[in-house]
Design a protein around this motif. Sequence first.
Motif, mmCIF file in Angstrom:
data_model
loop_
_atom_site.group_PDB
_atom_site.id
_atom_site.type_symbol
_atom_site.label_atom_id
_atom_site.label_comp_id
_atom_site.label_asym_id
_atom_site.label_seq_id
_atom_site.Cartn_x
_atom_site.Cartn_y
_atom_site.Cartn_z
ATOM 1 N N ARG A 19 0.811 -1.224 0.000
ATOM 2 C CA ARG A 19 0.000 0.000 0.000
ATOM 3 C C ARG A 19 0.843 1.272 0.000
ATOM 4 N NH1 ARG A 19 -2.188 -3.129 3.954
ATOM 5 N NH2 ARG A 19 -1.461 -1.750 5.600
ATOM 6 N N ALA A 20 2.127 1.143 0.196
ATOM 7 C CA ALA A 20 2.998 2.315 0.312
ATOM 8 C C ALA A 20 3.050 3.091 -0.996
ATOM 9 C CB ALA A 20 4.405 1.885 0.711
ATOM 10 N N ARG A 21 3.072 4.399 -0.868
ATOM 11 C CA ARG A 21 3.203 5.282 -2.024
ATOM 12 C C ARG A 21 4.439 6.167 -1.904
ATOM 13 N NH1 ARG A 21 0.655 1.942 -3.991
ATOM 14 N NH2 ARG A 21 -1.569 1.942 -4.278
ATOM 15 N N SER A 22 5.003 6.227 -0.709
ATOM 16 C CA SER A 22 6.215 7.011 -0.493
ATOM 17 C C SER A 22 7.060 6.359 0.590
ATOM 18 C CB SER A 22 5.881 8.454 -0.113
ATOM 19 O OG SER A 22 5.179 8.494 1.102
ATOM 20 N N VAL A 23 8.349 6.678 0.547
ATOM 21 C CA VAL A 23 9.288 6.119 1.506
ATOM 22 C C VAL A 23 10.415 7.132 1.709
ATOM 23 C CG1 VAL A 23 10.658 4.906 -0.234
ATOM 24 C CG2 VAL A 23 10.606 4.036 2.087
ATOM 25 N N ALA A 24 11.015 7.124 2.882
ATOM 26 C CA ALA A 24 12.167 7.986 3.159
ATOM 27 C C ALA A 24 13.404 7.124 3.326
ATOM 28 C CB ALA A 24 11.931 8.803 4.422
ATOM 29 N N VAL A 25 14.500 7.579 2.742
ATOM 30 C CA VAL A 25 15.795 6.951 2.957
ATOM 31 C C VAL A 25 16.533 7.845 3.951
ATOM 32 C CG1 VAL A 25 17.951 6.162 1.927
ATOM 33 C CG2 VAL A 25 15.810 5.966 0.653
ATOM 34 N N VAL A 26 16.553 7.427 5.197
ATOM 35 C CA VAL A 26 17.185 8.203 6.253
ATOM 36 C C VAL A 26 18.669 7.860 6.285
ATOM 37 C CG1 VAL A 26 17.208 8.692 8.723
ATOM 38 C CG2 VAL A 26 15.033 8.260 7.559
ATOM 39 N N GLY A 27 19.499 8.883 6.162
ATOM 40 C CA GLY A 27 20.940 8.671 6.139
ATOM 41 C C GLY A 27 21.489 8.434 4.747
ATOM 42 N N VAL A 28 20.768 8.887 3.724
ATOM 43 C CA VAL A 28 21.256 8.726 2.353
ATOM 44 C C VAL A 28 22.649 9.340 2.237
ATOM 45 C CG1 VAL A 28 20.269 10.877 1.432
ATOM 46 C CG2 VAL A 28 20.595 8.915 -0.069
ATOM 47 N N SER A 29 23.476 8.746 1.393
ATOM 48 C CA SER A 29 24.861 9.179 1.250
ATOM 49 C C SER A 29 25.128 9.668 -0.169
ATOM 50 C CB SER A 29 25.799 8.010 1.556
ATOM 51 O OG SER A 29 27.144 8.384 1.361
ATOM 52 N N SER A 30 26.098 10.555 -0.296
ATOM 53 C CA SER A 30 26.536 10.987 -1.621
ATOM 54 C C SER A 30 27.608 10.048 -2.180
ATOM 55 C CB SER A 30 27.068 12.421 -1.554
ATOM 56 O OG SER A 30 28.137 12.496 -0.641
ATOM 57 N N ASP A 31 28.092 9.128 -1.364
ATOM 58 C CA ASP A 31 29.119 8.155 -1.754
ATOM 59 C C ASP A 31 28.449 6.961 -2.431
ATOM 60 O OD1 ASP A 31 31.029 6.135 -1.907
ATOM 61 O OD2 ASP A 31 31.794 6.458 0.112
ATOM 62 N N SER A 32 28.744 6.762 -3.703
ATOM 63 C CA SER A 32 28.082 5.691 -4.467
ATOM 64 C C SER A 32 28.420 4.290 -3.962
ATOM 65 C CB SER A 32 28.436 5.800 -5.951
ATOM 66 O OG SER A 32 29.821 5.620 -6.141
ATOM 67 N N HIS A 33 29.414 4.155 -3.121
ATOM 68 C CA HIS A 33 29.767 2.844 -2.570
ATOM 69 C C HIS A 33 29.011 2.510 -1.289
ATOM 70 C CE1 HIS A 33 33.223 3.802 -5.186
ATOM 71 N NE2 HIS A 33 33.106 2.525 -5.491
ATOM 72 N N ARG A 34 28.294 3.470 -0.731
ATOM 73 C CA ARG A 34 27.557 3.247 0.515
ATOM 74 C C ARG A 34 26.217 2.551 0.223
ATOM 75 N NH1 ARG A 34 29.675 4.017 5.391
ATOM 76 N NH2 ARG A 34 27.577 4.509 6.033
ATOM 77 N N PRO A 35 25.827 1.613 1.059
ATOM 78 C CA PRO A 35 24.562 0.908 0.854
ATOM 79 C C PRO A 35 23.354 1.843 0.781
ATOM 80 C CG PRO A 35 25.873 -0.239 2.495
ATOM 81 C CD PRO A 35 26.584 1.062 2.207
ATOM 82 N N SER A 36 23.333 2.900 1.572
ATOM 83 C CA SER A 36 22.171 3.791 1.552
ATOM 84 C C SER A 36 22.004 4.457 0.190
ATOM 85 C CB SER A 36 22.274 4.859 2.641
ATOM 86 O OG SER A 36 23.413 5.682 2.442
ATOM 87 N N ARG A 37 23.094 4.736 -0.473
ATOM 88 C CA ARG A 37 23.027 5.338 -1.814
ATOM 89 C C ARG A 37 22.487 4.323 -2.820
ATOM 90 N NH1 ARG A 37 25.244 9.956 -4.619
ATOM 91 N NH2 ARG A 37 25.036 9.465 -6.798
ATOM 92 N N LYS A 59 22.702 18.459 0.834
ATOM 93 C CA LYS A 59 21.644 19.281 0.248
ATOM 94 C C LYS A 59 20.982 18.563 -0.920
ATOM 95 C CE LYS A 59 23.600 23.604 1.656
ATOM 96 N NZ LYS A 59 23.348 24.975 1.624
ATOM 97 N N GLU A 60 21.733 17.644 -1.557
ATOM 98 C CA GLU A 60 21.233 16.955 -2.733
ATOM 99 C C GLU A 60 21.871 15.574 -2.844
ATOM 100 O OE1 GLU A 60 22.207 17.675 -7.241
ATOM 101 O OE2 GLU A 60 20.765 19.183 -6.563
ATOM 102 N N ALA A 61 21.098 14.627 -3.355
ATOM 103 C CA ALA A 61 21.611 13.286 -3.655
ATOM 104 C C ALA A 61 20.832 12.757 -4.846
ATOM 105 C CB ALA A 61 21.448 12.347 -2.470
ATOM 106 N N LEU A 62 21.538 12.181 -5.780
ATOM 107 C CA LEU A 62 20.919 11.622 -6.990
ATOM 108 C C LEU A 62 20.024 12.645 -7.697
ATOM 109 C CD1 LEU A 62 20.064 8.113 -5.541
ATOM 110 C CD2 LEU A 62 21.808 8.613 -7.249
ATOM 111 N N GLY A 63 20.432 13.916 -7.627
ATOM 112 C CA GLY A 63 19.686 14.974 -8.290
ATOM 113 C C GLY A 63 18.413 15.399 -7.590
ATOM 114 N N ARG A 64 18.222 14.931 -6.379
ATOM 115 C CA ARG A 64 17.016 15.256 -5.597
ATOM 116 C C ARG A 64 17.388 16.003 -4.327
ATOM 117 N NH1 ARG A 64 12.211 11.680 -6.857
ATOM 118 N NH2 ARG A 64 12.767 11.017 -8.946
ATOM 119 N N PRO A 65 16.477 16.826 -3.813
ATOM 120 C CA PRO A 65 16.776 17.522 -2.553
ATOM 121 C C PRO A 65 16.858 16.541 -1.387
ATOM 122 C CG PRO A 65 14.512 17.931 -3.226
ATOM 123 C CD PRO A 65 15.166 17.162 -4.337
#
Length: 67
Positions: A19-37, A59-65
């Motif tokens: 049923r989910a329509r949105s999700v938050a990635v808490v702790g997203v990283s700008s480092d492409s080697h990190r699992p959160s990214r 401020k930004e990751a993967l082109g998103r705020p």
Amino acid sequence: MGVGHELRTADEIDGLLARARSVAVVGVSSDSHRPSRRVAAYLLGATGWTVYFVNPNLKEALGRPVY
């Protein structure tokens, strides 16, 4: 399912995710080697969900705020 309700079974978790329509990635990283990214990139490309990124150090990751 109300606020504070614990998910107890795999079926309850599956139902919530279905049923989910949105999700938050808490702790997203700008480092492409990190699992959160990698998780963030997957969720953007494969789910059709609205994905929010949270990290007070970015401020930004993967082109998103990032919030």
